[in-house]
Design a protein around this motif. Structure first.
Motif, PDB file in Angstrom:
ATOM      1  N   VAL A 181       0.882  -1.149  -0.026  1.00  0.00           N
ATOM      2  CA  VAL A 181      -0.052   0.024   0.030  1.00  0.00           C
ATOM      3  C   VAL A 181       0.932   1.111   0.167  1.00  0.00           C
ATOM      4  O   VAL A 181       1.406   1.504   0.870  1.00  0.00           O
ATOM      5  CB  VAL A 181      -0.914   0.123   1.127  1.00  0.00           C
TER       6      VAL A 181
ATOM      7  N   ALA B  25      -1.426   8.536   3.485  1.00  0.00           N
ATOM      8  CA  ALA B  25      -1.718   8.226   4.741  1.00  0.00           C
ATOM      9  C   ALA B  25      -3.176   7.982   4.740  1.00  0.00           C
ATOM     10  O   ALA B  25      -3.715   7.207   5.489  1.00  0.00           O
ATOM     11  CB  ALA B  25      -1.306   9.022   5.692  1.00  0.00           C
TER      12      ALA B  25
ATOM     13  N   THR C 183      -1.830   4.509   9.535  1.00  0.00           N
ATOM     14  CA  THR C 183      -2.963   5.221   9.212  1.00  0.00           C
ATOM     15  C   THR C 183      -2.996   6.632   9.904  1.00  0.00           C
ATOM     16  O   THR C 183      -2.126   7.057  10.575  1.00  0.00           O
ATOM     17  CB  THR C 183      -4.301   4.341   9.644  1.00  0.00           C
TER      18      THR C 183
ATOM     19  N   HIS D 190      -4.346   4.896   3.291  1.00  0.00           N
ATOM     20  CA  HIS D 190      -3.767   3.608   3.547  1.00  0.00           C
ATOM     21  C   HIS D 190      -4.584   2.532   4.203  1.00  0.00           C
ATOM     22  O   HIS D 190      -4.798   1.452   3.791  1.00  0.00           O
ATOM     23  CB  HIS D 190      -2.899   3.951   4.679  1.00  0.00           C
TER      24      HIS D 190
ATOM     25  N   CYS E 239       2.732  -1.779   4.384  1.00  0.00           N
ATOM     26  CA  CYS E 239       2.241  -0.459   4.379  1.00  0.00           C
ATOM     27  C   CYS E 239       3.182   0.415   4.716  1.00  0.00           C
ATOM     28  O   CYS E 239       4.095   0.319   5.801  1.00  0.00           O
ATOM     29  CB  CYS E 239       0.773  -0.129   5.007  1.00  0.00           C
TER      30      CYS E 239
ATOM     31  N   THR F  16       5.755  -2.845   7.706  1.00  0.00           N
ATOM     32  CA  THR F  16       5.724  -1.560   7.844  1.00  0.00           C
ATOM     33  C   THR F  16       6.880  -1.013   7.416  1.00  0.00           C
ATOM     34  O   THR F  16       8.034  -1.450   7.472  1.00  0.00           O
ATOM     35  CB  THR F  16       4.959  -0.761   8.874  1.00  0.00           C
TER      36      THR F  16
END
Length: 374
Positions: free
Chosen positions: A77, A81, A105, A84, A100, A127
């Motif tokens: 992703v 933000a 987020t 996301h 991500c 992440t």
């Protein structure tokens, strides 16, 4: 070098903005453990051009189409933000592992909801808190662990960048509202605090000061002014385990002389880490200096070759940090381990920033629990 003879991890990518092209796409093409499978962009033409340019096998018609494709093992992703969560949720519900960018987020609660959903579905998450894996940072972590400086007494980090001045291009106007969690504190503090605390240990209590010195941001193309409450100066002090102290200062909008300096002091010696860039382009490499004893000059400490094992590619240092992260995830898939930062690591950083901003508002020192939990 591939971590195994396993088939490559086939990546479906959501979004093809500037960072996707600057970082993750070049990383995935560098590492033989990955293959670019499918690309989706809200602008179909951008996806078609990107797929042809970078070697994706397919272009998806929608996020739902991408996550359901059997030729996609990992969903990456790479949108903004505020976007996301939609991509993450779609990937998890399709039972796909998901990567991500940080910030995960726009809120801790939403990130926690998605991490809980991922755990329930049994999918892997990771992440982009990748600065922790920079060769210099792993070397510093080992030096401290091996007792080079003796018992840790204090840590000071100053990070400054030319970005976050009181003007923005129109394409980045969406970053001005604080609810989009795309500020200097959200992005740079998130990355650098994770990097630092990975090496020296996480604080047990903190007190912070977040200051907005640019309450209005001008859009370059139109001259429009947008009010913002985002902090461009951020100071955090804290207490590390064994009574060591930490001080961090992040400074946005610095006109000249920006970069990174970290000083680490112990009972037996000292370390200093410097870089002339807080982002990391080609040649923006961290340098380590150290000394053990009294009243000695700090001497250069070259990073041993064992900390730098990725293919040589002439890529920016920030991109190679991302490569270290993706290489760690590939090893995790092979070995069943969990060394790459997961959504739980992202939630810890969300909580740390929440605690710091709350401390700034109240003027009080706050306890912090750095443990990872779902």
């Amino acid at each position: 070098m591939s971590v195994s003879n396993r088939p490559p991890i086939r990546v479906g990518m959501i979004g093809i903005g500037n960072w996707a092209q600057h970082g993750p796409i070049r990383v995935l093409n560098l590492l033989p453990d990955y293959a670019l499978s499918t690309l989706f962009s809200q602008r179909r033409k951008a996806a078609e051009v990107g797929a042809a340019k970078y070697g994706f096998d397919h272009v998806a018609d929608s996020v739902g189409d991408l996550v359901r494709r059997p030729e996609v093992d990992l969903v990456a992703v790479l949108t903004t933000a505020p976007q996301h969560a939609a991509g993450i949720r779609a990937a998890i519900e399709a039972g796909k592992d998901v990567y991500c960018e940080w910030p995960l987020t726009t809120s801790t609660a939403l990130s926690q909801e998605l991490a809980t959903l991922a755990e329930a579905k049994g999918v892997r998450t990771f992440t982009s808190l990748q600065r922790r894996f920079a060769p210099f940072n792993r070397y510093v972590k080992d030096l401290i662990g091996e007792g080079y400086i003796g018992r840790l007494r204090s840590v000071r980090m100053h990070v400054s960048m030319n970005y976050f001045q009181p003007q923005l291009p129109k394409a980045l106007a969406w970053t001005a509202p604080s609810e989009n969690f795309s500020s200097m504190v959200a992005i740079y503090a998130g990355h650098f605090l994770d990097m630092l605390f990975y090496a020296v240990g996480w604080p047990e209590s903190i007190q912070a000061l977040a200051v907005n010195q640019f309450p209005k941001v001008k859009i370059v193309e139109t001259g429009e002014e947008i009010a913002t409450t985002n902090a461009d100066e951020f100071v955090l002090t804290g207490l590390l385990p064994d009574n060591a102290v930490v001080t961090v200062h992040l400074e946005g909008g610095k006109r000249n002389g920006s970069g990174v300096q970290i000083d680490i002091s112990g009972t037996e010696g000292d370390l200093r880490v410097t870089n002339t860039s807080a982002f990391g382009d080609v040649g923006d490499d961290y340098r380590i200096f150290g000394a053990r004893g009294d009243k000695l000059d700090l001497q250069p400490m070259p990073i041993p070759s064992k900390y730098d094992v990725l293919p040589k590619a002439g890529l920016p240092s920030a991109v190679m940090e991302a490569a270290e992260n993706f290489a760690a995830f590939a090893r995790d898939v092979r070995d069943g381990t969990s060394t790459a930062p997961t959504f739980l690591d992202a939630i810890r950083m969300h909580r740390l920033i929440d605690t710091a901003l709350s401390s700034s508002d109240s003027g009080r020192r706050s306890a912090f629990d750095a443990s990872l939990f779902g």
